[in-house]
Scaffold this motif. Structure first.
Motif: not given
Length: 439
Positions: A16, A116, A119-120, A122-123, A190
């Motif tokens: 990632k 969380q 994910r943050e 990664e975005r 998202k």
């Protein structure tokens, strides 16, 4: 446990593209959150993590007091002496907290904090990655039609090809690979939202940069471009190297380079012209393939009047005005195209060349207006070949004049000779007559 954690962090970092330091920071925050959920407070919690081995320790910093009123923040002097006899009232003692002591809820919350954060990040990484490709061309794989829009997979993220950015008549099949121009990248909760296009003029420019080495290296510049997607594109090119032909470089050997771009654009026609700082020449080139008689351009008003042969008018305007419209966009001039006949009737065009020829015909001698005889033409061709000249009407006329002068001179010489002979004969006759009288 520590080895497993280290392997997991290395794997996340590789897949990632999230740095290990960021992941360790996420673990630290999750442990602090777990302590807060377990003890109710986390102001005195400290976490030490070894980045090399991923070994971590959690400490609760407590103040030594005579009488404990808050077990989370304070420790009695007696308990402190049991840890180390040097401690006195007012000192701070670090008490290690075992993560095994955390309850199920605290552990679940800590896990959620780590996920969380992943994910943050990664975005964030995806956004930065594709934001750097904004205004560039990427290759995508068609996934499916979503209404009239098309979902395109760009590798790690999906993009949307909206109806407005699709070329009319183009139909794609799932798993088909196509070239796309990235219009905009927006951050959302998202993940990044990527808008792509197949109609933007810059798509053609980027395709030339990827296909033509001279354009990529900056030797050949694409100065201007106008496009009607799916039908026709005009580009004006300029070379910074006098030894490099810009049009030839873009076309390639046997049209290999431009044909590769045409195939990618599903048969869209591409006109490549030479750029010129002279507005009139640029407009003449932009109206290619039509031939132009004259161009009068007003640089201040950005207008131009163009005269073309009668049989070239429809070609210059193009189907539904397309050729003229693209030429106007390419040059930035408002172009008014007229045929030669229309221009003459409107008084906007004068054929100075023909008028000059008519004046010359009126002032030339009569023999230059007459058609040359076959014998004269043959003789002139022989003289031209002998002197290494190219036979033209001008040469023929000049040579005929020369021949006429030679003939006139020859006639005058013959007349003079005849006069002289007549004079001699008259003298002999007179002489003879005088001799007879004497006898």
């Amino acid at each position: 446990m520590n080895n497993e954690l280290l392997e997991a962090l290395n794997l996340l970092e590789k897949e990632k593209d999230i740095s290990k330091d960021t992941l360790l920071e996420a673990i630290e925050n999750s442990l602090i959150t777990a302590c807060k959920n377990h003890f109710g407070k986390s102001d005195n919690i400290k976490v030490n993590i070894n980045p090399e081995t991923c070994e971590f320790h959690v400490y609760a910093e407590k103040v030594v007091v005579e009488e404990v009123k808050d077990e989370v923040l304070e420790i009695s002097i007696g308990n402190a002496k049991m840890i180390n006899s040097k401690y006195e009232v007012g000192d701070k003692v670090n008490i290690e907290v075992k993560s095994k002591e955390f309850g199920r809820i605290a552990t679940q919350n800590a896990k959620n904090v780590i996920l969380q954060k992943i994910r943050e990040e990664e975005r964030k990484v995806l956004f930065e990655q594709y934001y750097g490709k904004e205004k560039d061309v990427v290759t995508g794989v068609v996934q499916r039609y979503v209404g009239k829009n098309i979902s395109i997979n760009l590798g790690k993220v999906d993009a949307i090809l909206s109806e407005n950015e699709q070329v009319k008549g183009e139909i794609f099949q799932p798993t088909e690979r196509i070239k796309l121009y990235i219009l905009e990248v927006k951050p959302t909760s998202k993940g990044p939202k990527i808008l792509v296009s197949r109609t933007h003029p810059e798509l053609v420019k980027r395709l030339f940069e990827s296909e033509v080495t001279e354009v990529k290296d900056g030797i050949v510049e694409i100065k201007s471009i106008s496009r009607e997607a799916g039908s026709r594109t005009k580009i004006a090119v300029w070379s910074n190297d006098p030894d490099v032909d810009p049009v030839g470089a873009c076309v390639g050997l046997n049209g290999a380079r431009v044909n590769a771009i045409v195939n990618e654009l599903r048969g869209e026609k591409i006109d490549i012209i030479n750029w010129s700082d002279n507005a009139a020449m640029l407009i003449e080139n932009a109206l290619s393939p039509a031939k132009v008689i004259s161009v009068i351009a007003d640089a201040e008003e950005k207008t131009a009047k163009v005269v073309v042969p009668d049989y070239q008018l429809s070609l210059a305007i193009g189907k539904e005005g397309q050729n003229a419209r693209l030429a106007a966009r390419l040059t930035g001039f408002k172009i008014d195209i007229k045929s030669e006949t229309q221009a003459r009737e409107a008084g906007d065009f004068m054929d100075y060349e023909n008028e000059y020829d008519e004046d010359m015909i009126e002032t030339e001698p009569e023999h230059t207006q007459k058609a040359l005889s076959e014998d004269t033409i043959n003789l002139i061709e022989e003289v031209a070949d002998r002197d290494g000249m190219e036979f033209t009407e001008e040469v023929a006329a000049t040579e005929e004049i020369a021949f006429k002068k030679e003939e006139e001179i020859a006639e005058e010489e013959i007349e003079e000779a005849e006069i002289e002979e007549e004079g001699i004969e008259e003298e002999e006759i007179e002489f003879r007559e005088e001799g007879n009288e004497d006898e």
